[in-house]
Design a protein around this motif. Structure first.
Motif, short mmCIF file in Angstrom:
data_model
loop_
_atom_site.label_atom_id
_atom_site.label_comp_id
_atom_site.label_asym_id
_atom_site.label_seq_id
_atom_site.Cartn_x
_atom_site.Cartn_y
_atom_site.Cartn_z
N GLU A 100 0.82 -1.21 0.00
CA GLU A 100 0.00 0.00 0.00
C GLU A 100 0.85 1.26 0.00
O GLU A 100 0.56 2.21 -0.72
N THR A 127 -9.07 -6.87 1.53
CA THR A 127 -9.84 -6.23 0.46
C THR A 127 -9.37 -4.81 0.17
O THR A 127 -9.36 -4.38 -0.98
N TYR A 128 -8.95 -4.06 1.21
CA TYR A 128 -8.52 -2.68 0.97
C TYR A 128 -7.17 -2.65 0.24
O TYR A 128 -6.89 -1.72 -0.51
#
Length: 197
Positions: A100, A127-128
C-alpha cells in the motif's frame, strides 16, 4: 553510508553509464523480493512503519534508476501464494502495508511515469489492499513505463519473471543500490554482447 563511500559509488555508476552503449541494456528487469523472511539482519521483527516508509522511498529510487538506465519494464516478484497461505498476521500485515505504501506513495503519485499491472492471485490479501492495487492500476493506465507486480503465484520463479532479460535478487527486500544495479547491467551487457558477437 559514509560520504566517501557514496562518492565512490556515484563515480563507479558514472563510469559504468559511460561504458554501456544504448543497445547494451535490458528492456525488462526482474527483481525478486524475499518476503518469506521479513526480518532485519538482527533477526528482530522489523518496525512496520519504518519499513513501509523505507520501502516506499527505495521503490521511488528504483523506478527513477530504471528510467535513468532506459529500462522500460520492471517486474517485481513480491511474494508466492505459499507465503500468503501460511503467513502469520505480522508477516502478511507487513507485506500489505509495504504494498500500500509503495503503490499509494510512489507508483500512483502525480508526476510518475509508471503504469501498474498486477500479476498473480491477490485474493488472499485484505480487500482494501486489493482495492488500492486496482485503483493504482486504473490511475496509471496511460503511463509510459510498465511496472508489473507479481503477488500470489503458486511457485518460484513467478511466471511474470520468465520474459525478463535480467533478474536480480537483493539480500534484503528493496535493498538494491544503484551501484549494484549498474554492476549487474554491466555484467549482463558483457554476457549478452559476447553471445551476440
Amino acid at each position: 553510508m559514509s560520504a566517501v563511500a557514496d562518492l565512490l559509488d556515484r563515480a563507479r555508476v558514472a563510469r559504468i553509464r559511460r561504458a554501456l552503449r544504448d543497445g547494451e541494456r535490458p528492456q525488462r528487469l526482474g527483481l525478486v523480493l524475499d518476503c518469506s523472511d521479513l526480518r532485519a539482519t538482527s533477526r528482530e521483527p522489523l518496525d512496520a512503519g519504518a519499513g513501509h516508509s523505507a520501502g516506499a522511498a527505495h521503490a521511488d529510487d528504483l523506478l527513477y534508476w530504471c528510467e535513468e538506465w532506459d529500462i522500460d519494464h520492471l517486474v517485481v516478484h513480491v511474494v508466492t501464494a505459499g507465503v500468503l497461505r501460511r503467513g502469520q498476521g505480522g508477516q502478511v500485515g507487513y507485506l500489505r502495508g509495504l504494498v500500500e505504501a509503495v503503490v499509494a506513495d510512489t507508483v500512483a503519485g502525480p508526476g510518475e511515469s509508471w503504469r501498474l499491472e498486477v500479476a498473480g492471485d491477490v485474493s488472499r490479501l485484505p480487500t482494501y489492499t486489493i482495492a488500492a492495487l486496482r485503483l493504482a492500476a486504473a490511475l496509471t493506465r496511460s503511463r509510459q513505463h510498465q511496472l508489473t507486480v507479481s503477488i500470489g503465484h503458486p511457485g518460484e520463479p513467478a511466471p511474470a519473471l520468465d520474459a525478463a532479460d535480467l533478474v536480480l535478487t537483493p539480500p534484503l527486500p528493496l535493498g538494491l543500490t544503484e551501484r549494484e544495479l549498474a554492476e549487474a547491467l554491466l555484467e549482463w551487457s558483457r554476457t549478452e554482447v559476447g553471445r551476440a558477437g
